[in-house]
Design a protein around this motif. Structure first.
Motif, PDB file in Angstrom:
ATOM      1  N   GLN A 114       2.360   2.960   8.317  1.00 22.63           N
ATOM      2  CA  GLN A 114       2.263   1.658   7.673  1.00 22.63           C
ATOM      3  C   GLN A 114       3.636   1.105   7.394  1.00 22.63           C
ATOM      4  OE1 GLN A 114      -0.251   2.379   4.183  1.00 22.63           O
ATOM      5  NE2 GLN A 114      -1.787   1.067   5.132  1.00 22.63           N
ATOM      6  N   SER A 115       3.711  -0.221   7.328  1.00 23.65           N
ATOM      7  CA  SER A 115       4.940  -0.856   6.902  1.00 23.65           C
ATOM      8  C   SER A 115       5.112  -0.635   5.401  1.00 23.65           C
ATOM      9  CB  SER A 115       4.897  -2.351   7.214  1.00 23.65           C
ATOM     10  OG  SER A 115       3.889  -2.978   6.448  1.00 23.65           O
ATOM     11  N   THR A 116       6.322  -0.861   4.919  1.00 29.07           N
ATOM     12  CA  THR A 116       6.569  -0.697   3.492  1.00 29.07           C
ATOM     13  C   THR A 116       5.731  -1.676   2.683  1.00 29.07           C
ATOM     14  OG1 THR A 116       8.814   0.061   3.969  1.00 29.07           O
ATOM     15  CG2 THR A 116       8.372  -0.699   1.739  1.00 29.07           C
ATOM     16  N   TYR A 117       5.555  -2.887   3.217  1.00 28.35           N
ATOM     17  CA  TYR A 117       4.724  -3.868   2.532  1.00 28.35           C
ATOM     18  C   TYR A 117       3.294  -3.345   2.379  1.00 28.35           C
ATOM     19  CZ  TYR A 117       2.044  -8.147   1.718  1.00 28.35           C
ATOM     20  OH  TYR A 117       1.181  -9.076   1.207  1.00 28.35           O
ATOM     21  N   GLY A 118       2.765  -2.723   3.438  1.00 23.67           N
ATOM     22  CA  GLY A 118       1.419  -2.163   3.362  1.00 23.67           C
ATOM     23  C   GLY A 118       1.319  -1.053   2.335  1.00 23.67           C
ATOM     24  N   MET A 119       2.346  -0.187   2.265  1.00 26.64           N
ATOM     25  CA  MET A 119       2.330   0.884   1.268  1.00 26.64           C
ATOM     26  C   MET A 119       2.364   0.325  -0.151  1.00 26.64           C
ATOM     27  SD  MET A 119       4.928   3.684   2.910  1.00 26.64           S
ATOM     28  CE  MET A 119       4.664   4.375   4.541  1.00 26.64           C
ATOM     29  N   ILE A 120       3.193  -0.705  -0.362  1.00 32.72           N
ATOM     30  CA  ILE A 120       3.293  -1.289  -1.698  1.00 32.72           C
ATOM     31  C   ILE A 120       1.977  -1.939  -2.100  1.00 32.72           C
ATOM     32  CG2 ILE A 120       4.444  -3.070  -3.062  1.00 32.72           C
ATOM     33  CD1 ILE A 120       6.983  -2.501  -1.495  1.00 32.72           C
ATOM     34  N   MET A 121       1.382  -2.701  -1.186  1.00 34.64           N
ATOM     35  CA  MET A 121       0.110  -3.363  -1.495  1.00 34.64           C
ATOM     36  C   MET A 121      -0.992  -2.333  -1.753  1.00 34.64           C
ATOM     37  SD  MET A 121       0.827  -6.470  -1.678  1.00 34.64           S
ATOM     38  CE  MET A 121      -0.868  -7.011  -1.924  1.00 34.64           C
ATOM     39  N   ARG A 122      -0.996  -1.243  -1.003  1.00 30.75           N
ATOM     40  CA  ARG A 122      -1.993  -0.203  -1.229  1.00 30.75           C
ATOM     41  C   ARG A 122      -1.789   0.449  -2.591  1.00 30.75           C
ATOM     42  NH1 ARG A 122      -2.137   4.782   2.844  1.00 30.75           N
ATOM     43  NH2 ARG A 122      -0.133   5.117   1.790  1.00 30.75           N
ATOM     44  N   GLY A 123      -0.515   0.683  -2.965  1.00 33.50           N
ATOM     45  CA  GLY A 123      -0.246   1.271  -4.276  1.00 33.50           C
ATOM     46  C   GLY A 123      -0.651   0.350  -5.414  1.00 33.50           C
ATOM     47  N   LEU A 124      -0.370  -0.957  -5.260  1.00 30.98           N
ATOM     48  CA  LEU A 124      -0.753  -1.905  -6.304  1.00 30.98           C
ATOM     49  C   LEU A 124      -2.266  -2.057  -6.401  1.00 30.98           C
ATOM     50  CD1 LEU A 124       1.936  -4.699  -5.710  1.00 30.98           C
ATOM     51  CD2 LEU A 124       1.908  -2.959  -7.511  1.00 30.98           C
ATOM     52  N   THR A 125      -2.937  -1.995  -5.253  1.00 29.58           N
ATOM     53  CA  THR A 125      -4.398  -2.158  -5.247  1.00 29.58           C
ATOM     54  C   THR A 125      -5.100  -0.938  -5.813  1.00 29.58           C
ATOM     55  OG1 THR A 125      -4.245  -3.608  -3.310  1.00 29.58           O
ATOM     56  CG2 THR A 125      -6.397  -2.651  -3.810  1.00 29.58           C
ATOM     57  N   GLU A 126      -4.692   0.251  -5.361  1.00 26.52           N
ATOM     58  CA  GLU A 126      -5.364   1.480  -5.780  1.00 26.52           C
ATOM     59  C   GLU A 126      -4.818   2.046  -7.084  1.00 26.52           C
ATOM     60  OE1 GLU A 126      -5.025   4.161  -2.538  1.00 26.52           O
ATOM     61  OE2 GLU A 126      -6.233   2.927  -1.154  1.00 26.52           O
ATOM     62  N   GLY A 127      -3.622   1.608  -7.493  1.00 30.21           N
ATOM     63  CA  GLY A 127      -3.036   2.130  -8.717  1.00 30.21           C
ATOM     64  C   GLY A 127      -2.450   3.510  -8.584  1.00 30.21           C
ATOM     65  N   GLU A 128      -2.341   4.016  -7.359  1.00 31.02           N
ATOM     66  CA  GLU A 128      -1.779   5.343  -7.108  1.00 31.02           C
ATOM     67  C   GLU A 128      -0.653   5.234  -6.099  1.00 31.02           C
ATOM     68  OE1 GLU A 128      -4.833   7.949  -5.848  1.00 31.02           O
ATOM     69  OE2 GLU A 128      -5.968   7.857  -7.744  1.00 31.02           O
ATOM     70  N   TRP A 129       0.383   6.024  -6.318  1.00 36.16           N
ATOM     71  CA  TRP A 129       1.545   6.022  -5.424  1.00 36.16           C
ATOM     72  C   TRP A 129       1.720   7.435  -4.883  1.00 36.16           C
ATOM     73  CZ3 TRP A 129       3.871   1.403  -4.371  1.00 36.16           C
ATOM     74  CH2 TRP A 129       3.558   0.345  -5.233  1.00 36.16           C
ATOM     75  N   PRO A 130       1.175   7.724  -3.695  1.00 32.85           N
ATOM     76  CA  PRO A 130       1.306   9.074  -3.133  1.00 32.85           C
ATOM     77  C   PRO A 130       2.772   9.460  -2.948  1.00 32.85           C
ATOM     78  CG  PRO A 130      -0.331   7.791  -1.927  1.00 32.85           C
ATOM     79  CD  PRO A 130       0.376   6.835  -2.839  1.00 32.85           C
ATOM     80  N   ALA A 131       3.054  10.741  -3.130  1.00 38.03           N
ATOM     81  CA  ALA A 131       4.432  11.227  -3.008  1.00 38.03           C
ATOM     82  C   ALA A 131       4.985  10.998  -1.609  1.00 38.03           C
ATOM     83  CB  ALA A 131       4.486  12.716  -3.364  1.00 38.03           C
ATOM     84  N   GLU A 132       4.137  11.128  -0.590  1.00 39.26           N
ATOM     85  CA  GLU A 132       4.593  10.924   0.776  1.00 39.26           C
ATOM     86  C   GLU A 132       4.978   9.474   1.025  1.00 39.26           C
ATOM     87  OE1 GLU A 132       5.759  11.611   4.607  1.00 39.26           O
ATOM     88  OE2 GLU A 132       5.371  13.033   2.971  1.00 39.26           O
ATOM     89  N   SER A 133       4.234   8.536   0.449  1.00 43.60           N
ATOM     90  CA  SER A 133       4.569   7.120   0.606  1.00 43.60           C
ATOM     91  C   SER A 133       5.887   6.798  -0.085  1.00 43.60           C
ATOM     92  CB  SER A 133       3.448   6.242   0.036  1.00 43.60           C
ATOM     93  OG  SER A 133       2.250   6.419   0.756  1.00 43.60           O
ATOM     94  N   LEU A 134       6.097   7.324  -1.286  1.00 45.65           N
ATOM     95  CA  LEU A 134       7.362   7.103  -1.984  1.00 45.65           C
ATOM     96  C   LEU A 134       8.521   7.707  -1.203  1.00 45.65           C
ATOM     97  CD1 LEU A 134       6.294   7.815  -5.680  1.00 45.65           C
ATOM     98  CD2 LEU A 134       6.724   5.589  -4.617  1.00 45.65           C
ATOM     99  N   ARG A 135       8.306   8.887  -0.666  1.00 44.24           N
ATOM    100  CA  ARG A 135       9.362   9.521   0.120  1.00 44.24           C
ATOM    101  C   ARG A 135       9.691   8.704   1.361  1.00 44.24           C
ATOM    102  NH1 ARG A 135      10.505  12.013   4.410  1.00 44.24           N
ATOM    103  NH2 ARG A 135       8.401  11.639   5.209  1.00 44.24           N
ATOM    104  N   ARG A 136       8.647   8.187   2.038  1.00 46.83           N
ATOM    105  CA  ARG A 136       8.873   7.393   3.236  1.00 46.83           C
ATOM    106  C   ARG A 136       9.621   6.090   2.921  1.00 46.83           C
ATOM    107  NH1 ARG A 136       6.258   7.207   8.110  1.00 46.83           N
ATOM    108  NH2 ARG A 136       6.113   9.452   7.803  1.00 46.83           N
ATOM    109  N   MET A 137       9.260   5.420   1.828  1.00 43.64           N
ATOM    110  CA  MET A 137       9.953   4.194   1.453  1.00 43.64           C
ATOM    111  C   MET A 137      11.401   4.468   1.068  1.00 43.64           C
ATOM    112  SD  MET A 137       7.135   1.851  -0.577  1.00 43.64           S
ATOM    113  CE  MET A 137       6.585   3.135  -1.721  1.00 43.64           C
TER     114      MET A 137
END
Length: 362
Positions: free
Chosen positions: A246-269
């Motif tokens: 996913q693009s960083t924008y997609g990861m951010i929107m998913r985190g804001l929507t679901e309220g969870e920030w997976p460690a792998e997504s944070l590491r990738r960003m």
């Protein structure tokens, strides 16, 4: 930007563009040779092969672009040192213009790498994964001949009992011998090739997975339904994060929507952001060691290109062995290099600060 700033920026950019052009050409040819060999086996068209080669360039471009930008800046400053242009800039008290141009050059390079890392590379990776998934589906589809064994790459044997008019497969069997430590066998009463948001999937129903280790141990797992990505059978790398890049924008929107920030997504960003700010760190380091004239008539014993590569290795070593985990590790090397380069640059700016006009009049 002043005329001096425009001249300096063009000088820096020309050196970096020449280096990056050579590197990109070599990378493209290497990618083309590698993919053509795979594509010839899978009977894909030349247009798809060339497009897949282009899609594989963004991640490689990120790895080389920041190095080319830093070395281009270092080579331009070295040439100005040899032509005495650097001396003239300092004597005429135009050092602030030189530093501003270097910072502007570093800022534009940082934005370019950030755009590549956060937007272009994920899009290219997703498109490339779709092409690979389509090729894997075609390969598996051609191999599913009833009551006939077929090889999917090296070490994977597959056979089916029959194929229905709606695409349903009966009596599915696949033997995976690629891993020397564990041999896996998939057995199912029926199977179906479908597509989801991540690619093509083989849905197995009412079957078992058998595991045999090298020392003779055996285990078996029964299932009512089991989904296996086709890339796993054809030999391509298969991870959920890679297939669903996913693009960083997609990861951010998913985190804001679901309220969870997976460690792998944070590491990738954090990793993608560090790729961009690595340009700033290296340009500050180059400015600290090369933006000030010296009285040496000969070239230094250690070429400036080797010095830049040494800084890159230092940054990567700090990132790899930093005593932190997660996203903080991905940014540790860049932060350390920025702090060191900024400290050296500030120290040298104080040494080379122009004298007040009263001191000149005395």
């Amino acid at each position: 930007m002043t005329r001096l700033g425009t001249y300096l920026f063009r000088l820096f950019a020309a050196e970096a563009a020449a280096l990056f052009g050579v590197a990109l050409t070599i990378l493209y040819l290497v990618q083309l040779l590698r993919i053509v060999e795979i594509g010839a086996v899978r009977d894909r068209g030349l247009g798809t092969l060339f497009w897949q080669t282009i899609l594989g360039l963004p991640p490689l471009s990120i790895a080389f672009l920041y190095v080319c930008l830093a070395i281009g800046l270092a080579r331009a400053l070295r040439a100005m040192q040899g032509s005495r242009e650097l001396h003239i800039i300092h004597v005429s008290q135009r050092l602030p213009a030189l530093i501003r141009t270097i910072l502007g050059y570093a800022a534009i390079g940082t934005l370019m790498v950030l755009l590549l890392a956060h937007v272009i590379e994920p899009l290219a990776s997703r498109e490339n994964n779709q092409i690979k998934a389509q090729a894997a589906a075609d390969l598996v589809g051609r191999s599913l001949v009833p009551n006939r064994f077929a090889e999917l790459g090296d070490g994977v044997t597959i056979t089916v009992g029959g194929r229905g008019a709606d695409g349903e497969i009966t009596s599915f069997f696949a033997d995976d011998r690629r891993d020397a430590g564990t041999r896996r066998t998939y057995i199912a009463d029926s199977a179906l090739i479908t597509a989801d948001e991540l690619g093509y999937v083989l849905q197995l129903e009412d079957g078992t997975i058998q595991y045999r280790t090298a020392d003779g141990q055996f285990s078996e797992i029964s299932f009512e339904r089991y989904d296996i990505a086709l890339e796993r059978l054809t030999g391509d790398e298969d991870t959920g994060e890679r297939r669903g890049d996913q693009s960083t924008y997609g990861m951010i929107m998913r985190g804001l929507t679901e309220g969870e920030w997976p460690a792998e997504s944070l590491r990738r960003m954090a990793e993608r952001t560090s790729d961009g700010f690595r340009v700033l760190a290296l340009c500050l380091f180059v400015a600290a060691i090369s933006a000030f004239p010296s009285g040496r008539r000969k070239e230094p014993v250690l070429p400036v290109e080797i010095t830049v590569l040494g800084a890159v290795l230092f940054e990567r070593a700090v990132t790899s062995y930093a005593p932190v985990a997660g996203w903080a590790r991905e940014t540790s090397g860049v932060i350390a290099l920025i702090v060191i380069a900024a400290a050296i640059l500030i120290y040298r700016l104080r040494l080379f600060a122009p004298l007040p006009r009263e001191a000149h009049s005395r």
